[in-house]
Design a protein around this motif. Structure first.
Motif, PDB file in Angstrom:
ATOM      1  N   HIS A   1       0.799  -1.227   0.000  1.00  0.00           N
ATOM      2  CA  HIS A   1       0.000   0.000   0.000  1.00  0.00           C
ATOM      3  C   HIS A   1       0.831   1.276   0.000  1.00  0.00           C
TER       4      HIS A   1
ATOM      5  N   THR B   1      -0.049   4.550  -1.805  1.00  0.00           N
ATOM      6  CA  THR B   1      -0.731   5.699  -1.188  1.00  0.00           C
ATOM      7  C   THR B   1      -0.037   7.033  -1.515  1.00  0.00           C
TER       8      THR B   1
ATOM      9  N   LYS C   1     -13.415   6.453  -1.537  1.00  0.00           N
ATOM     10  CA  LYS C   1     -13.370   4.992  -1.419  1.00  0.00           C
ATOM     11  C   LYS C   1     -14.313   4.340  -2.425  1.00  0.00           C
TER      12      LYS C   1
ATOM     13  N   THR D   1      -6.601   7.803  -0.407  1.00  0.00           N
ATOM     14  CA  THR D   1      -7.469   6.617  -0.390  1.00  0.00           C
ATOM     15  C   THR D   1      -7.493   5.961  -1.772  1.00  0.00           C
TER      16      THR D   1
ATOM     17  N   ASN E   1      -3.976   4.526  -2.702  1.00  0.00           N
ATOM     18  CA  ASN E   1      -3.733   3.398  -1.801  1.00  0.00           C
ATOM     19  C   ASN E   1      -4.180   2.080  -2.411  1.00  0.00           C
ATOM     20  N   MET E   2      -5.361   2.096  -3.038  1.00  0.00           N
ATOM     21  CA  MET E   2      -5.933   0.840  -3.528  1.00  0.00           C
ATOM     22  C   MET E   2      -5.558   0.519  -4.972  1.00  0.00           C
TER      23      MET E   2
ATOM     24  N   THR F   1      -5.937   2.986   4.304  1.00  0.00           N
ATOM     25  CA  THR F   1      -6.901   3.388   3.276  1.00  0.00           C
ATOM     26  C   THR F   1      -7.837   4.478   3.799  1.00  0.00           C
TER      27      THR F   1
ATOM     28  N   ASN G   1      -8.669  -2.341   2.937  1.00  0.00           N
ATOM     29  CA  ASN G   1      -8.424  -2.478   1.499  1.00  0.00           C
ATOM     30  C   ASN G   1      -8.548  -3.887   0.941  1.00  0.00           C
TER      31      ASN G   1
END
Lengths: 198, 467
Positions: B133, B136, B184, B221, B224-225, B349, B430
């Motif tokens: 991650h 991010t 998100k 966020t 991050n994913m 996240t 996540n």
């Protein structure tokens, strides 16, 4: 850490025809608490392999004695998720030297190459052929030749070439790693820093 | 490519190539390196066995987060193995003179929260950490990605890693986001569209007005994913929002250095007409609050939709059935009304102040549902402090919630924050992989608003009904 040189591997294979096998399945986070690289093979696929009371799950392939070998054959997108190199260590320490899939997650692939576990990417059609061959005969021998960059189902002679860059191929054939390579170019790195923004 | 125009990614990558190896990877210089207790000890051992030292200790920053308890952090850590890893980090960083924000340090927190909030993360940098991650930090226009432990050893000993240059993808989202649709939801929507492996081999740039109008917390966020769709990382061109966020933070450049940095940062954008290997464009209006129903982050849908039938999806029917069976769900089930046992808000996240503000906006004036166990875990002590100062803690307490101490917590359940077998957790983290939040745990990924709606109603609930 030194690893076995890889040239030609001929072995039976263990089939795992599941897609998106993530590194949390390969080695769950609660087994990442070691400060040394030891015994990760014992917890390979822990929650698929064992019940909560540590008894083996009979329907999982690693607990089925008819499937053995140094090659793991898995569904697409193998090794997704966490960057934990422990996943590659667990496979290597268990005894695998090669993983075959139609698609690997990037970080897992890089980690494997760094520790001497060869990821071989084949076409979805060829992957199906391997699964079919193993299903028909668990003693099917698979030959993975790094010098030739080919994977062959020996019984039928069907083969497919695979791709690996020349640098990594040379490393794996000789058991070299990137850390040694970088140590040898420290002067160049020191010079680079002089011009760096940060 | 013959095209002389560059993308943001090209500009940052090319500026860090120390050596190009023919038929091999690039040797890439790393500006900032974060380490934590779990993926670093074997790297330090490796260096010792080779007899090499840390080359630039001032470029590495350590924090303890993965293993740490989220209550009673002032007491000795009970789990012997966790305590051993925390001690090893303390020892290794002290030995080589590396900055270490360990347990109890006021700057301690999740590595991807504390890096940006202390101004360590800056545009145009290359940043790595032994944690996927790390993507991010791309929110700042940095190239940031996760690495394995062998690479941690490379960075410690040579400040470089060896990577083939990835292909480039641009994902644009344009238009206005609807009510209760958060960053998100935007990233869960993108992953559901292009799948958990759809960006493997690529580095992503997020573009379009949805991201331009997003706060830094929101951009973090999203970036991050990136890894959850297989991308090595994702980045967003730095702009005034970015510069305002960084300005004044502890490690941010000051005075003349600031002016110089700013002038450079303003050049960090994709040239008009530069090409990408792959492009996707989505419309903000199509996105509703999202939730996942399966065992990879690509198995997500809008809250008003029903779980798809296996034959409507491409390939992998047996894996799909395995996932639904693990979750205890069925094809065509509605998500609204599904049972909830646990709610987790936190992680790299969604563990930043904006996330707790969103959570509190729904919780305010309501009560925690009796059937729900809630873990409210700030991403850092600084976030914890903000929660207190802004009155959010009072809202939480009033509603029957308790605030815990910072750490990765139930995102990966390395500490005691484990969801029991068979239980359902609505989680702002996540990953919804099998067993990720504890052996047998069933995870539904969602936004802080969705988590709050579940926490106060006790079932999966459309957050739009509570706003």
């Amino acid at each position: 850490m030194a690893y076995d040189k890889f040239t030609v591997l001929t072995s039976t294979a263990v089939p795992l025809p599941i897609e998106n096998v993530d590194t949390d399945q390969i080695i769950p986070a609660r087994f990442l608490k070691a400060t040394e690289r030891k015994s990760f093979g014992d917890n390979l696929f822990r929650d698929w392999r064992y019940n909560a009371d540590d008894s083996p799950k009979q329907d999982f392939v690693l607990n089925n004695p008819i499937y053995t070998g140094k090659i793991l054959v898995a569904g697409k997108n193998f090794g997704s998720g966490s960057s934990r190199e422990h996943a590659a260590w667990a496979l290597y320490d268990y005894g695998f030297r090669c993983v075959v899939s139609s698609f690997f997650a990037d970080i897992f692939k890089g980690n494997s190459l760094n520790i001497g576990l060869l990821p071989v990417t084949v076409s979805p059609e060829f992957l199906d052929k391997i699964f079919t061959a193993i299903e028909a005969d668990p003693n099917t021998q698979i030959e993975v030749s790094l010098p030739e960059q080919t994977i062959t189902i020996l019984a039928t002679g069907e083969l497919e070439p695979f791709v690996i860059n020349g640098y990594k191929k040379h490393n794996m054939l000789n058991g070299f790693d990137d850390i040694d390579y970088l140590q040898a170019m420290k002067a160049e790195i020191q010079q680079f820093v002089e011009t760096s923004v940060y | 490519m013959s095209n002389s125009l560059s993308t943001l990614f090209d500009k940052v990558w090319d500026a860090h190539v120390v050596r190009k190896i023919e038929d091999g990877p690039d040797v890439l210089f790393i500006d900032r390196h974060f380490i934590h207790e779990v993926t670093s000890p074997v790297a330090f051992l490796g260096m010792e066995s080779r007899g090499v030292k840390v080359l630039f200790p001032e470029r590495t920053f350590a924090t303890a987060d993965h293993n740490t308890p989220t209550i009673n952090q002032h007491l000795p850590v009970k789990d012997a193995l966790s305590a051993n890893q925390l001690d090893a980090l303390e020892r290794n960083t002290a030995k080589y003179g590396i900055s270490h924000w360990g347990l109890g340090n006021p700057k301690n927190g999740i590595v991807h929260v504390v890096g940006p909030e202390n101004g360590i993360t800056q545009p145009g940098m290359t940043i790595v950490c032994g944690d996927s991650h790390t993507s991010t930090h791309g929110a700042f226009g940095a190239i940031a990605f996760g690495i394995g432990t062998s690479e941690v050893e490379m960075v410690l000993s040579s400040q470089c890693i060896m990577q083939p240059k990835p292909k480039k993808m641009r994902i644009s989202v344009n238009g206005m986001l609807s009510k209760a649709v958060t960053p998100k939801d935007v990233i869960l929507y993108i992953i559901a569209k292009i799948s958990a492996s759809g960006a493997t081999g690529y580095f992503v740039e997020y573009a379009g007005d949805v991201f331009e109008n997003m706060s830094m917390e929101g951009r973090m966020t999203v970036c991050n994913m990136s890894i959850e769709m297989g991308a090595r990382g994702g980045m967003i061109a730095p702009d005034e929002t970015t510069f305002n966020y960084i300005n004044g933070r502890e490690k941010a450049p000051k005075g003349e250095a600031w002016d110089k940095a700013l002038a450079y940062w303003q050049t960090l954008k994709t040239d008009e007409g530069a090409t990408f290997d792959k492009e996707y464009t989505f419309s903000a209006a199509d996105i509703e609050p999202m939730i996942t129903y399966g065992t990879n982050p690509g198995m997500g849908l809008g809250i008003s939709q029903h779980i798809p039938k296996a034959f409507d999806l491409e390939g992998g029917v047996s894996s799909y059935e395995k996932a639904l069976s693990y979750m205890g769900f069925h094809e065509e089930d509605a998500m609204i009304g599904k049972p909830v046992d646990y709610v987790f808000i936190g992680s790299c996240t969604n563990g930043r102040i904006e996330d707790f503000r969103a959570f509190a906006s729904i919780v305010k004036g309501r009560k925690k549902a009796d059937n729900v166990t809630a873990w409210i875990v700030p991403g850092s002590h600084i976030v914890e402090q903000q929660i207190k100062e802004e009155g959010i803690l009072d809202i939480l307490t009033e509603a029957g919630f308790e605030l815990r101490q910072p750490g990765c917590s139930a995102c990966l359940a390395m500490n005691d924050d484990k969801v029991p077998k068979g239980k359902y957790a609505v989680s702002t983290s996540n990953r919804n992989f099998e067993g990720r939040q504890g052996p047998g745990a069933r995870t539904l990924l969602a936004s802080p608003l969705m988590a709050a709606a579940a926490a106060v109603t006790g079932v999966v609930t459309d957050p739009r009904e509570l706003i």
